[in-house]
Design a protein around this motif. Structure first.
Motif, PDB file in Angstrom:
ATOM      1  N   SER A 194      -1.924  -0.168  -4.377  1.00 10.25           N
ATOM      2  CA  SER A 194      -1.472  -1.339  -3.643  1.00 10.25           C
ATOM      3  C   SER A 194      -1.317  -2.466  -4.659  1.00 10.25           C
ATOM      4  O   SER A 194      -1.166  -2.199  -5.859  1.00 10.25           O
TER       5      SER A 194
ATOM      6  N   ILE B 177      -5.135  -3.299   1.011  1.00 15.71           N
ATOM      7  CA  ILE B 177      -5.456  -1.960   1.498  1.00 15.71           C
ATOM      8  C   ILE B 177      -6.851  -2.001   2.095  1.00 15.71           C
ATOM      9  O   ILE B 177      -7.710  -2.785   1.649  1.00 15.71           O
TER      10      ILE B 177
ATOM     11  N   ALA C 227       0.850  -1.198   0.000  1.00 12.24           N
ATOM     12  CA  ALA C 227       0.000   0.000   0.000  1.00 12.24           C
ATOM     13  C   ALA C 227       0.882   1.244   0.000  1.00 12.24           C
ATOM     14  O   ALA C 227       1.735   1.410   0.870  1.00 12.24           O
TER      15      ALA C 227
END
Length: 374
Positions: free
Chosen positions: A239, A272, A5
């Motif tokens: 991400s 994420i 992320a």
């Protein structure tokens, strides 16, 4: 290998957005960098804006101002809410800060303080937002008290628009009319416009404009606007796919089973979630971009993960990058799906790795225009 992320901050896009502000307006520019520069990193953003000869920086409170001063930022700094107690006045003097004055108690504290040198102030008028600022009937008296005190060396008259992001709402013109009526005959410069004011209300630009969101490349409007289409996103949130699995039709995905597959589904898990600042209440169907193509979110956002539908993207594999917002997916569009605004998306970012780059950036203007139009 760290968690994938990541927020990538493109500093050239920031410069380009500042140049666009200057193209739209001949006014002096206050770069608003409160709330950690809307999640972009206040110190780095301040350094870039200072290198571009920004006229002033603006923060919410003295703690934010002192962080900048202690790290070498020399540009003028405006305290947008002013000071909360008389204890701050020595620091305002020491660090040469400019303060908003927005209520009578602040005037009382200033008059009682033995200033060494007169201060620069911005005197706030409540022209109709009814949040902070002096009411129109009290504004001239507040101005006179400050001028007669000898504690003020220059004054900027300011107000804040409550509906400037609604281009069809006449309330902004009413606020502008009130501002002009109350400040007529008073000696000082003027400042009225935040980002939607800069973009949509050129008649209100005054001597100073105060762009915030537009510096970071997001539109403050939820409809198509030609100027907003020229902004360049500064933040890309991304991400990676960390797992892929095939699910049969008719099975639930995620907490509470709110999403049920309606076909054999190739599901990808993205590293994420809401602990990173991605809105938990974003519904199924909201978009992400993978390898230049859109996919949809399935089920509820988890603390650390979300699930996306890869059925129509058979070439996607574990480790592929997933864009949550950025140049390929406007934050304004994501915010609409999530029932919020891009300001909140940016400000809520946390826990993700932040990477700064300094490279040219382009936007898909047609995609941007289409995606934020009703």
């Amino acid at each position: 290998m760290s968690r994938p992320a990541q927020a990538t901050i493109n500093l050239q896009a920031l410069r380009d957005n500042l140049a666009f502000v200057r193209q739209l307006s001949s006014s002096k520019v206050v770069g608003v960098i409160k709330a950690n520069a809307y999640g972009h990193g206040a110190l780095t953003i301040a350094r870039v804006l200072e290198s571009e000869r920004i006229d002033c920086l603006a923060v919410a409170c003295i703690e934010e101002a002192l962080e900048l001063r202690h790290n070498g930022i020399q540009s003028p700094i405006l305290l947008l809410e002013g000071f909360y107690s008389a204890d701050e006045l020595p620091l305002i003097e020491q660090y040469q800060l400019t303060t908003v004055i927005q209520h009578q108690d602040q005037i009382g504290m200033l008059l009682a303080y033995p200033t060494k040198e007169p201060l620069s102030i911005w005197l706030k008028l409540d022209s109709g937002m009814h949040r902070i600022g002096f009411l129109p009937k009290d504004y001239p008296k507040a101005y006179q008290a400050l001028i007669q005190s000898g504690k003020v060396k220059d004054t900027v008259f300011m107000t804040h628009f409550s509906c400037a992001d609604d281009l069809n709402n006449d309330y902004t013109r009413r606020q502008l009319s009130t501002f002009r009526r109350i400040t007529a005959g008073l000696e000082g410069e003027t400042s009225l416009c935040n980002s939607p004011g800069v973009l949509g209300w050129p008649e209100a630009h005054g001597n100073w404009v105060r762009p915030g969101l537009m510096l970071y490349g997001a539109s403050p409007f939820d409809v198509n606007h030609p100027h907003a289409r020229q902004l360049k996103p500064v933040m890309e949130l991304s991400s990676s796919i960390i797992a892929i699995r095939d699910l049969p039709a008719g099975v639930p995905v995620g907490y509470s089973g709110t999403f049920i597959t309606n076909r054999t589904t190739r599901a990808g898990v993205v590293a994420i979630g809401y602990a990173d600042g991605y809105p938990r209440h974003t519904p199924s169907g909201a978009p992400v971009v993978i390898n230049g193509k859109r996919a949809r979110i399935m089920g509820k956002i988890s603390m650390d993960m979300m699930t996306v539908d890869l059925t129509d993207l058979p070439d996607v594999k574990t480790g592929d990058k997933v864009i949550l917002w950025g140049a390929e997916l406007p934050a304004a569009e994501v915010a609409q799906h999530a029932g919020t605004i891009p300001y909140e998306l940016f400000c809520n970012m946390k826990r993700v790795n932040i990477r700064y780059i300094d490279a040219p950036v382009t936007t898909k203007q047609s995609d941007t225009a289409e995606s934020i139009s009703h």
